[in-house]
Design a protein around this motif. Structure first.
Motif, PDB file in Angstrom:
ATOM      1  N   PRO A   1       0.571  -0.816  -0.092  1.00 45.82           N
ATOM      2  CA  PRO A   1       0.142  -0.302   0.003  1.00 45.82           C
ATOM      3  C   PRO A   1       0.835   1.378  -0.423  1.00 45.82           C
ATOM      4  N   LYS A   2       1.662   0.969   0.500  1.00 53.43           N
ATOM      5  CA  LYS A   2       3.390   2.230   0.466  1.00 53.43           C
ATOM      6  C   LYS A   2       3.140   2.917  -1.349  1.00 53.43           C
ATOM      7  N   ILE A   3       3.126   2.138  -1.972  1.00 54.13           N
ATOM      8  CA  ILE A   3       3.190   2.576  -3.097  1.00 54.13           C
ATOM      9  C   ILE A   3       2.039   1.564  -4.147  1.00 54.13           C
ATOM     10  N   CYS A   4       0.947   1.224  -4.172  1.00 53.67           N
ATOM     11  CA  CYS A   4      -0.036   0.966  -4.119  1.00 53.67           C
ATOM     12  C   CYS A   4      -0.771   1.200  -4.183  1.00 53.67           C
ATOM     13  N   GLU A   5      -2.045   1.040  -5.193  1.00 54.32           N
ATOM     14  CA  GLU A   5      -3.794   1.496  -5.088  1.00 54.32           C
ATOM     15  C   GLU A   5      -4.300   0.275  -5.003  1.00 54.32           C
ATOM     16  N   CYS A   6      -4.069  -1.197  -3.807  1.00 56.09           N
ATOM     17  CA  CYS A   6      -4.586  -2.687  -4.313  1.00 56.09           C
ATOM     18  C   CYS A   6      -5.712  -2.503  -4.042  1.00 56.09           C
ATOM     19  N   ASN A   7      -6.529  -1.381  -2.957  1.00 60.65           N
ATOM     20  CA  ASN A   7      -8.255  -1.840  -3.157  1.00 60.65           C
ATOM     21  C   ASN A   7      -8.924  -2.135  -4.315  1.00 60.65           C
ATOM     22  N   TYR A   8      -9.534  -3.212  -4.577  1.00 60.72           N
ATOM     23  CA  TYR A   8     -10.340  -3.125  -5.616  1.00 60.72           C
ATOM     24  C   TYR A   8      -9.624  -4.137  -6.723  1.00 60.72           C
ATOM     25  N   CYS A   9      -8.670  -4.425  -6.472  1.00 62.58           N
ATOM     26  CA  CYS A   9      -7.539  -4.791  -7.186  1.00 62.58           C
ATOM     27  C   CYS A   9      -7.848  -5.686  -8.561  1.00 62.58           C
ATOM     28  N   CYS A  10      -7.494  -4.425  -9.722  1.00 61.77           N
ATOM     29  CA  CYS A  10      -8.147  -4.995 -10.921  1.00 61.77           C
ATOM     30  C   CYS A  10      -7.559  -7.010 -11.349  1.00 61.77           C
ATOM     31  N   HIS A  11      -6.449  -6.950 -11.054  1.00 64.83           N
ATOM     32  CA  HIS A  11      -5.627  -8.002 -11.042  1.00 64.83           C
ATOM     33  C   HIS A  11      -6.149  -9.145 -10.121  1.00 64.83           C
ATOM     34  N   VAL A  12      -7.521  -9.213  -9.201  1.00 64.18           N
ATOM     35  CA  VAL A  12      -8.070 -10.193  -8.401  1.00 64.18           C
ATOM     36  C   VAL A  12      -7.740 -11.388  -9.102  1.00 64.18           C
ATOM     37  N   VAL A  13      -8.382 -11.695  -9.752  1.00 66.04           N
ATOM     38  CA  VAL A  13      -9.569 -12.731 -10.321  1.00 66.04           C
ATOM     39  C   VAL A  13      -7.730 -13.611 -10.800  1.00 66.04           C
ATOM     40  N   SER A  14      -6.880 -12.819 -11.399  1.00 66.26           N
ATOM     41  CA  SER A  14      -5.658 -13.612 -12.257  1.00 66.26           C
ATOM     42  C   SER A  14      -4.510 -13.845 -10.563  1.00 66.26           C
ATOM     43  N   ASN A  15      -4.970 -13.273  -9.519  1.00 66.41           N
ATOM     44  CA  ASN A  15      -4.092 -13.739  -8.786  1.00 66.41           C
ATOM     45  C   ASN A  15      -4.902 -14.814  -7.850  1.00 66.41           C
ATOM     46  N   HIS A  16      -6.169 -14.883  -7.776  1.00 62.51           N
ATOM     47  CA  HIS A  16      -6.873 -16.124  -7.713  1.00 62.51           C
ATOM     48  C   HIS A  16      -6.561 -17.258  -8.120  1.00 62.51           C
ATOM     49  N   LYS A  17      -6.492 -17.506  -9.316  1.00 63.16           N
ATOM     50  CA  LYS A  17      -6.224 -18.356 -10.024  1.00 63.16           C
ATOM     51  C   LYS A  17      -5.039 -18.885 -10.016  1.00 63.16           C
ATOM     52  N   ILE A  18      -4.030 -18.114  -9.721  1.00 65.15           N
ATOM     53  CA  ILE A  18      -2.148 -18.280  -9.148  1.00 65.15           C
ATOM     54  C   ILE A  18      -2.042 -18.690  -8.180  1.00 65.15           C
ATOM     55  N   HIS A  19      -3.366 -18.453  -7.245  1.00 66.59           N
ATOM     56  CA  HIS A  19      -3.207 -18.801  -5.964  1.00 66.59           C
ATOM     57  C   HIS A  19      -2.729 -20.030  -5.423  1.00 66.59           C
ATOM     58  N   SER A  20      -5.053 -20.154  -6.578  1.00 69.80           N
ATOM     59  CA  SER A  20      -5.458 -20.812  -5.876  1.00 69.80           C
ATOM     60  C   SER A  20      -4.671 -23.218  -6.316  1.00 69.80           C
ATOM     61  N   LYS A  21      -4.023 -22.871  -7.856  1.00 69.84           N
ATOM     62  CA  LYS A  21      -3.258 -23.803  -8.128  1.00 69.84           C
ATOM     63  C   LYS A  21      -1.428 -24.180  -6.885  1.00 69.84           C
ATOM     64  N   ILE A  22      -0.944 -22.229  -6.770  1.00 64.11           N
ATOM     65  CA  ILE A  22      -0.094 -23.155  -5.740  1.00 64.11           C
ATOM     66  C   ILE A  22       0.481 -23.235  -4.785  1.00 64.11           C
ATOM     67  N   LYS A  23      -0.649 -22.311  -3.884  1.00 60.98           N
ATOM     68  CA  LYS A  23      -0.461 -22.719  -2.787  1.00 60.98           C
ATOM     69  C   LYS A  23      -0.309 -23.667  -1.982  1.00 60.98           C
ATOM     70  N   TRP A  24      -0.398 -24.898  -2.364  1.00 62.94           N
ATOM     71  CA  TRP A  24      -0.092 -25.693  -1.829  1.00 62.94           C
ATOM     72  C   TRP A  24       1.494 -26.847  -2.035  1.00 62.94           C
ATOM     73  N   LEU A  25       1.954 -25.557  -2.412  1.00 65.28           N
ATOM     74  CA  LEU A  25       3.574 -26.093  -2.808  1.00 65.28           C
ATOM     75  C   LEU A  25       4.311 -25.837  -1.664  1.00 65.28           C
ATOM     76  N   PRO A  26       5.404 -26.089  -1.523  1.00 65.63           N
ATOM     77  CA  PRO A  26       6.787 -25.285  -0.315  1.00 65.63           C
ATOM     78  C   PRO A  26       7.199 -24.151  -1.112  1.00 65.63           C
ATOM     79  N   LEU A  27       6.501 -23.094  -1.750  1.00 65.32           N
ATOM     80  CA  LEU A  27       7.680 -21.711  -1.704  1.00 65.32           C
ATOM     81  C   LEU A  27       7.683 -21.184  -0.886  1.00 65.32           C
TER      82      LEU A  27
END
Length: 358
Positions: free
Chosen positions: A332-358
């Motif tokens: 938030p110090k550098i971005c206006e993240c409220n209602y981010c327009c990339h939420v759906v893309s981020n959600h798709k990526i996160h749903s696929k890799i959240k179980w991986l040992p990152l």
């Protein structure tokens, strides 16, 4: 649609650190700051923003065609990367927009334009179809003449009429050329003026043979916009309409907006930000940022190549911040993240890799 090779490279980068193994999949290019409208909720030109808007003549500028040529040449190695001709203004005002589409296609890139649709006359539509445009997103703040009076100050009903004419010409030109492209997406920001008539956008899409619809939450950037925000009861209508359209392809756009409202404004508390792994934004001066809502410059195309910027120190810092546990404090110090327009893309990526040992 991204290739399997691109998806695997994206995953490999995520698994191995902060260096992207793929190039950017999407590059949003601000082609102009000039606009012919003053849409009420626009963060750049709304009259509600006063001196903070881009309506001052001395700050309005177009991207130079020479810089655009350099960018396309550098993006060739990332093909089939998609470029999105967008901006803080209306892209169709750029005097060489059609040449930009042609050059991008010659460079092996996919090309999308985001427009308010008012400048889609017969000549412009014909040239865009001939140039090989892949997709055009038409943003409609209103779906009928009465609402247009409320959300298009100064131009009102005339704006809505010109938008409908442009959609009609697009459908006609594609039919005459026997082409399926450009694909046409209708986009609607959800305000109190539109939330109760979302079905109107779908009716327009059917009438003019559009391929998709999408919606976005209204970004309330200052108190002047609060009175235009949708009410809870209006948002409930979105869910009911989605149930009615569960077997209709046009209803898929409602899934995305409902997800964005479910996650809410504070998106970083729900999921990481992966934007720095697949997206870049270039402004009219050649400055490079991770996305439109980020003010942090990560590079300058006048000084460095895109390849150098894509994995430079600042970009790696951004990728780390997006996945850090304290990302809600960092971004938030550098971005206006409220209602981010990339939420759906981020959600798709996160749903696929959240179980991986990152």
């Amino acid at each position: 649609m991204n290739t399997l090779k691109q998806k695997l490279a994206l995953l490999f980068g995520l698994l191995t650190g902060d260096t992207a193994r793929n190039g950017p999949l999407f590059v949003a290019i601000d082609v102009t700051q000039r606009c012919n409208l003053y849409c009420l909720g626009c963060i750049c030109h709304s009259p509600l923003f006063g001196d903070k808007s881009n309506n001052s003549e001395n700050i309005q500028k177009d991207l130079s065609f020479e810089l655009y040529q350099t960018l396309c040449n550098q993006l060739k190695s990332y093909a089939p990367c998609e470029i999105i001709l967008i901006g803080e203004g209306e892209p169709l005002l750029h005097p060489r927009l059609v040449d930009m589409v042609r050059l991008a296609k010659q460079s092996g890139l996919k090309v999308r334009i985001v427009t308010n649709g008012t400048l889609l006359d017969r000549s412009m539509v014909s040239q865009l179809v001939e140039a090989g445009l892949d997709r055009i997103d038409v943003s409609l703040w209103a779906v009928n003449p009465d609402d247009a009076v409320e959300v298009y100050p100064k131009t009102g009903r005339k704006t809505f009429e010109r938008q409908m004419s442009g959609l009609s010409l697009l459908a006609e030109a594609k039919h005459e050329a026997k082409l399926n492209t450009p694909k046409v997406l209708l986009h609607q920001p959800i305000s109190k003026h539109s939330a109760g008539n979302v079905g109107g956008l779908i009716e327009i899409a059917r009438k003019y043979q559009c391929n998709q619809v999408s919606f976005s939450p209204l970004r309330v950037q200052n108190d002047s916009l609060l009175e235009h925000a949708p009410e809870g009861e209006q948002l409930e209508q979105l869910s009911r309409l989605r149930d009615e359209l569960k077997n209709d392809p046009l209803g898929s756009g409602l899934d995305d907006i409902l997800l964005r409202y479910k996650i809410g404004e504070n998106v970083l508390s729900h999921q990481p930000c992966y934007v720095g792994w697949f997206h870049l934004r270039v402004d009219v001066n050649g400055k490079v940022m991770a996305c439109k809502m980020c003010s942090k410059n990560i590079g300058d195309l006048n000084q460095n190549s895109l390849a150098e910027i894509w994995n430079n120190t600042e970009m790696k810092k951004f990728r780390k911040a997006g996945r850090a546990k304290n990302r809600g404090d960092l971004l938030p110090k550098i971005c206006e993240c409220n209602y981010c327009c990339h939420v759906v893309s981020n959600h798709k990526i996160h749903s696929k890799i959240k179980w991986l040992p990152l």
